[in-house]
Design a protein around this motif. Structure first.
Motif, PDB file in Angstrom:
ATOM      1  N   GLU A   1      -9.311 -82.925  32.806  1.00  0.00           N
ATOM      2  CA  GLU A   1     -10.296 -84.046  32.722  1.00  0.00           C
ATOM      3  C   GLU A   1     -11.740 -83.544  32.898  1.00  0.00           C
ATOM      4  OE1 GLU A   1      -9.707 -87.172  31.949  1.00  0.00           O
ATOM      5  OE2 GLU A   1      -7.737 -87.191  32.009  1.00  0.00           O
ATOM      6  N   SER A   2     -12.106 -82.415  33.518  1.00  0.00           N
ATOM      7  CA  SER A   2     -13.280 -81.995  33.959  1.00  0.00           C
ATOM      8  C   SER A   2     -13.293 -80.447  34.205  1.00  0.00           C
ATOM      9  CB  SER A   2     -13.952 -82.967  35.156  1.00  0.00           C
ATOM     10  OG  SER A   2     -13.182 -82.369  36.310  1.00  0.00           O
ATOM     11  N   LEU A   3     -14.465 -79.784  34.196  1.00  0.00           N
ATOM     12  CA  LEU A   3     -14.658 -78.453  34.679  1.00  0.00           C
ATOM     13  C   LEU A   3     -14.301 -78.336  36.017  1.00  0.00           C
ATOM     14  CD1 LEU A   3     -17.662 -77.194  32.640  1.00  0.00           C
ATOM     15  CD2 LEU A   3     -15.304 -77.166  31.969  1.00  0.00           C
ATOM     16  N   ASP A   4     -14.557 -79.277  37.003  1.00  0.00           N
ATOM     17  CA  ASP A   4     -14.398 -79.050  38.217  1.00  0.00           C
ATOM     18  C   ASP A   4     -13.043 -79.044  38.484  1.00  0.00           C
ATOM     19  OD1 ASP A   4     -15.410 -79.422  41.035  1.00  0.00           O
ATOM     20  OD2 ASP A   4     -14.128 -80.930  41.031  1.00  0.00           O
ATOM     21  N   GLU A   5     -11.971 -79.891  37.769  1.00  0.00           N
ATOM     22  CA  GLU A   5     -10.590 -80.094  37.948  1.00  0.00           C
ATOM     23  C   GLU A   5     -10.192 -78.676  37.489  1.00  0.00           C
ATOM     24  OE1 GLU A   5      -7.684 -82.048  35.192  1.00  0.00           O
ATOM     25  OE2 GLU A   5      -7.811 -83.668  36.861  1.00  0.00           O
ATOM     26  N   LEU A   6     -10.719 -78.257  36.560  1.00  0.00           N
ATOM     27  CA  LEU A   6     -10.052 -77.042  35.894  1.00  0.00           C
ATOM     28  C   LEU A   6     -10.387 -75.951  36.864  1.00  0.00           C
ATOM     29  CD1 LEU A   6     -10.401 -75.791  32.178  1.00  0.00           C
ATOM     30  CD2 LEU A   6     -10.730 -74.171  34.174  1.00  0.00           C
ATOM     31  N   GLY A   7     -11.473 -75.908  37.413  1.00  0.00           N
ATOM     32  CA  GLY A   7     -11.683 -74.868  38.608  1.00  0.00           C
ATOM     33  C   GLY A   7     -10.957 -74.904  39.650  1.00  0.00           C
ATOM     34  N   THR A   8     -10.598 -76.038  40.089  1.00  0.00           N
ATOM     35  CA  THR A   8      -9.658 -76.021  41.437  1.00  0.00           C
ATOM     36  C   THR A   8      -8.427 -75.549  40.881  1.00  0.00           C
ATOM     37  OG1 THR A   8     -11.220 -77.858  42.260  1.00  0.00           O
ATOM     38  CG2 THR A   8      -8.729 -77.743  42.980  1.00  0.00           C
ATOM     39  N   ASP A   9      -7.866 -76.068  39.736  1.00  0.00           N
ATOM     40  CA  ASP A   9      -6.511 -75.689  39.278  1.00  0.00           C
ATOM     41  C   ASP A   9      -6.420 -74.086  38.969  1.00  0.00           C
ATOM     42  OD1 ASP A   9      -3.689 -76.163  38.330  1.00  0.00           O
ATOM     43  OD2 ASP A   9      -4.344 -76.172  36.450  1.00  0.00           O
ATOM     44  N   LEU A  10      -7.412 -73.554  38.275  1.00  0.00           N
ATOM     45  CA  LEU A  10      -7.468 -71.992  38.035  1.00  0.00           C
ATOM     46  C   LEU A  10      -7.321 -71.353  39.824  1.00  0.00           C
ATOM     47  CD1 LEU A  10      -7.605 -69.883  36.136  1.00  0.00           C
ATOM     48  CD2 LEU A  10     -10.162 -70.226  36.252  1.00  0.00           C
ATOM     49  N   ALA A  11      -8.158 -72.020  40.560  1.00  0.00           N
ATOM     50  CA  ALA A  11      -8.199 -71.100  41.851  1.00  0.00           C
ATOM     51  C   ALA A  11      -6.920 -71.336  42.365  1.00  0.00           C
ATOM     52  CB  ALA A  11      -9.288 -71.803  42.729  1.00  0.00           C
TER      53      ALA A  11
ATOM     54  N   TRP B   1      -2.353 -71.635  29.260  1.00  0.00           N
ATOM     55  CA  TRP B   1      -3.571 -71.928  28.644  1.00  0.00           C
ATOM     56  C   TRP B   1      -4.411 -73.009  29.733  1.00  0.00           C
ATOM     57  CZ3 TRP B   1      -6.075 -70.410  24.115  1.00  0.00           C
ATOM     58  CH2 TRP B   1      -5.638 -69.388  23.323  1.00  0.00           C
ATOM     59  N   PHE B   2      -5.483 -72.838  30.182  1.00  0.00           N
ATOM     60  CA  PHE B   2      -6.377 -73.520  31.038  1.00  0.00           C
ATOM     61  C   PHE B   2      -7.443 -74.280  30.092  1.00  0.00           C
ATOM     62  CE2 PHE B   2      -4.570 -71.136  34.121  1.00  0.00           C
ATOM     63  CZ  PHE B   2      -4.167 -71.954  35.316  1.00  0.00           C
ATOM     64  N   LEU B   3      -7.277 -75.415  29.912  1.00  0.00           N
ATOM     65  CA  LEU B   3      -8.305 -76.129  28.812  1.00  0.00           C
ATOM     66  C   LEU B   3      -8.814 -76.976  29.596  1.00  0.00           C
ATOM     67  CD1 LEU B   3      -5.585 -76.041  25.588  1.00  0.00           C
ATOM     68  CD2 LEU B   3      -7.763 -74.418  26.297  1.00  0.00           C
ATOM     69  N   ASP B   4     -10.098 -77.582  28.889  1.00  0.00           N
ATOM     70  CA  ASP B   4     -10.724 -78.793  29.365  1.00  0.00           C
ATOM     71  C   ASP B   4     -10.515 -79.897  27.969  1.00  0.00           C
ATOM     72  OD1 ASP B   4     -12.736 -77.912  27.222  1.00  0.00           O
ATOM     73  OD2 ASP B   4     -14.426 -78.412  28.546  1.00  0.00           O
ATOM     74  N   LYS B   5     -10.742 -81.016  28.142  1.00  0.00           N
ATOM     75  CA  LYS B   5     -10.282 -82.027  26.989  1.00  0.00           C
ATOM     76  C   LYS B   5     -11.237 -81.802  25.694  1.00  0.00           C
ATOM     77  CE  LYS B   5      -8.743 -86.263  28.925  1.00  0.00           C
ATOM     78  NZ  LYS B   5      -9.025 -87.755  29.055  1.00  0.00           N
ATOM     79  N   PRO B   6     -12.492 -81.365  25.761  1.00  0.00           N
ATOM     80  CA  PRO B   6     -12.982 -80.942  24.472  1.00  0.00           C
ATOM     81  C   PRO B   6     -12.629 -79.761  23.666  1.00  0.00           C
ATOM     82  CG  PRO B   6     -14.847 -81.631  26.143  1.00  0.00           C
ATOM     83  CD  PRO B   6     -13.664 -81.396  26.898  1.00  0.00           C
ATOM     84  N   ALA B   7     -11.964 -78.678  24.624  1.00  0.00           N
ATOM     85  CA  ALA B   7     -11.362 -77.579  23.862  1.00  0.00           C
ATOM     86  C   ALA B   7     -10.121 -77.834  23.212  1.00  0.00           C
ATOM     87  CB  ALA B   7     -11.333 -76.466  24.903  1.00  0.00           C
ATOM     88  N   ALA B   8      -9.388 -78.816  23.859  1.00  0.00           N
ATOM     89  CA  ALA B   8      -7.970 -79.253  23.404  1.00  0.00           C
ATOM     90  C   ALA B   8      -8.000 -80.653  22.527  1.00  0.00           C
ATOM     91  CB  ALA B   8      -7.228 -79.684  24.623  1.00  0.00           C
ATOM     92  N   SER B   9      -9.406 -80.792  21.980  1.00  0.00           N
ATOM     93  CA  SER B   9      -9.219 -81.949  21.167  1.00  0.00           C
ATOM     94  C   SER B   9      -8.664 -82.024  19.874  1.00  0.00           C
ATOM     95  CB  SER B   9     -10.801 -82.514  21.157  1.00  0.00           C
ATOM     96  OG  SER B   9     -11.755 -81.449  20.586  1.00  0.00           O
ATOM     97  N   LYS B  10      -8.521 -80.869  19.367  1.00  0.00           N
ATOM     98  CA  LYS B  10      -7.973 -80.550  17.912  1.00  0.00           C
ATOM     99  C   LYS B  10      -6.497 -80.177  17.941  1.00  0.00           C
ATOM    100  CE  LYS B  10     -12.382 -80.543  15.516  1.00  0.00           C
ATOM    101  NZ  LYS B  10     -13.089 -79.548  14.759  1.00  0.00           N
ATOM    102  N   LEU B  11      -5.884 -80.158  19.219  1.00  0.00           N
ATOM    103  CA  LEU B  11      -4.750 -79.653  19.254  1.00  0.00           C
ATOM    104  C   LEU B  11      -3.621 -80.943  18.631  1.00  0.00           C
ATOM    105  CD1 LEU B  11      -4.214 -78.034  22.897  1.00  0.00           C
ATOM    106  CD2 LEU B  11      -3.912 -76.820  20.778  1.00  0.00           C
ATOM    107  N   ASP B  12      -2.493 -80.344  18.018  1.00  0.00           N
ATOM    108  CA  ASP B  12      -1.495 -81.561  17.505  1.00  0.00           C
ATOM    109  C   ASP B  12      -1.013 -82.071  18.556  1.00  0.00           C
ATOM    110  OD1 ASP B  12      -2.406 -80.400  15.107  1.00  0.00           O
ATOM    111  OD2 ASP B  12      -0.311 -79.169  14.921  1.00  0.00           O
ATOM    112  N   GLY B  13      -1.034 -83.589  18.593  1.00  0.00           N
ATOM    113  CA  GLY B  13      -0.422 -84.447  19.578  1.00  0.00           C
ATOM    114  C   GLY B  13      -1.131 -84.748  20.601  1.00  0.00           C
ATOM    115  N   PHE B  14      -2.243 -83.879  20.763  1.00  0.00           N
ATOM    116  CA  PHE B  14      -3.565 -84.455  21.913  1.00  0.00           C
ATOM    117  C   PHE B  14      -4.290 -85.612  21.322  1.00  0.00           C
ATOM    118  CE2 PHE B  14      -7.165 -84.239  24.188  1.00  0.00           C
ATOM    119  CZ  PHE B  14      -7.021 -84.082  25.656  1.00  0.00           C
ATOM    120  N   GLN B  15      -4.532 -86.783  22.443  1.00  0.00           N
ATOM    121  CA  GLN B  15      -5.182 -87.786  22.569  1.00  0.00           C
ATOM    122  C   GLN B  15      -6.195 -87.991  23.519  1.00  0.00           C
ATOM    123  OE1 GLN B  15      -2.446 -90.954  21.370  1.00  0.00           O
ATOM    124  NE2 GLN B  15      -2.575 -90.598  19.075  1.00  0.00           N
TER     125      GLN B  15
END
Length: 265
Positions: free
Chosen positions: A16-26, A248-262
């Motif tokens: 959902e956010s870069l903060d969430e991504l950073g925590t998950d990545l750590a 793959w670690f993605l935020d929503k904007p990076a994932a926005s054109k993936l098939d099946g992603f809304q």
């Protein structure tokens, strides 16, 4: 966080956010470090540059700065710009300033390139150093090739789909014999770089590709989705660990054109 397309070899984590991504990545890096140290006594990590370093920043904070066994980390670069270590373009400088100067990593465990020689010499020296560490078991070796098997290779991706310094349609994409190679004609400055080859990247136990921002959405789509033969083949699509795990670690904007992603409201 949502997970798409998870199979035993590839997982997509969309945040959902870069903060969430950073925590998950750590969390992800800390868990792999703990597992590797328990199994092998060391954690051999190769990183790239760019925004990836900033997204790793939570490792410098509690609890990771105290709970990670930093003394067992060995750091390498999946690619590096052939510039001085204090140059603004240096991946080493970026990682040192943003991460390694803030945690108790052993200085001699940080393996940077020789910045005082040519790109070709730097690549040869870096490969030799890695070969010595394979012999001493600091880095594992693949059981299906002679390639080193890093515990984790962390990569970013450019808007053109390049990873490390492996650019679209570049001859080094076809390099099969070397572990580390060099280029002198990077389409992005600076022109001289060293880079791991695809066989080394695909021999890792774990590979993570970290991508954020809507400028990368088209490349993410080309790298991950089932696209037709007429679509350009981006280097990130060829990152397919032979026996390892790809995340793959993605935020929503990076994932926005993936098939099946809304986007959810």
């Amino acid at each position: 966080m949502s997970v798409l397309g998870g199979d035993k070899d590839k997982e997509l984590r969309i945040h959902e956010s870069l903060d969430e991504l950073g925590t998950d990545l750590a969390d992800y890096i800390a868990e792999l470090s703990e597992t590797s140290v328990k199994e092998r006594g060391v954690f051999a990590l190769a990183i790239s540059g760019g925004s990836l370093i900033g997204l790793m920043g939570k490792l410098c904070e509690a609890p990771y700065n105290k709970t990670v066994d930093w003394a067992k980390w060995y750091i390498f670069w999946a690619d590096e710009r052939v510039v001085a270590k204090n140059h603004a373009d240096s991946n080493y400088k970026l990682a040192k300033d943003g991460l390694f100067s803030k945690v108790p990593i052993v200085h001699s465990h940080v393996h940077s390139i020789n910045d005082s020689v040519s790109a070709e010499e730097a690549a040869n020296e870096y490969e030799f150093a890695i070969r010595q560490l394979v012999k001493s078991r600091v880095i594992s070796v693949s059981d299906i090739s002679d390639c080193p098997k890093f515990d984790l290779i962390l990569l970013g991706m450019g808007s053109d789909g390049h990873i490390a310094s492996l650019f679209p349609n570049h001859p080094v994409l076809d390099e099969k014999n070397e572990w580390v190679t060099f280029i002198t004609d990077s389409p992005k400055p600076p022109p001289e770089r060293i880079t791991f080859t695809l066989p080394v990247i695909n021999s890792a136990s774990n590979v993570a590709v970290v991508v954020t921002g809507d400028s990368k959405a088209d490349a993410v789509h080309l790298a991950i989705d089932d696209v037709g033969p007429d679509c350009p083949l981006v280097p990130a699509r060829i990152v397919q660990p032979t026996k390892g795990k790809l995340v793959w670690f993605l935020d929503k904007p990076a994932a926005s054109k993936l098939d099946g992603f809304q986007f959810s409201d």
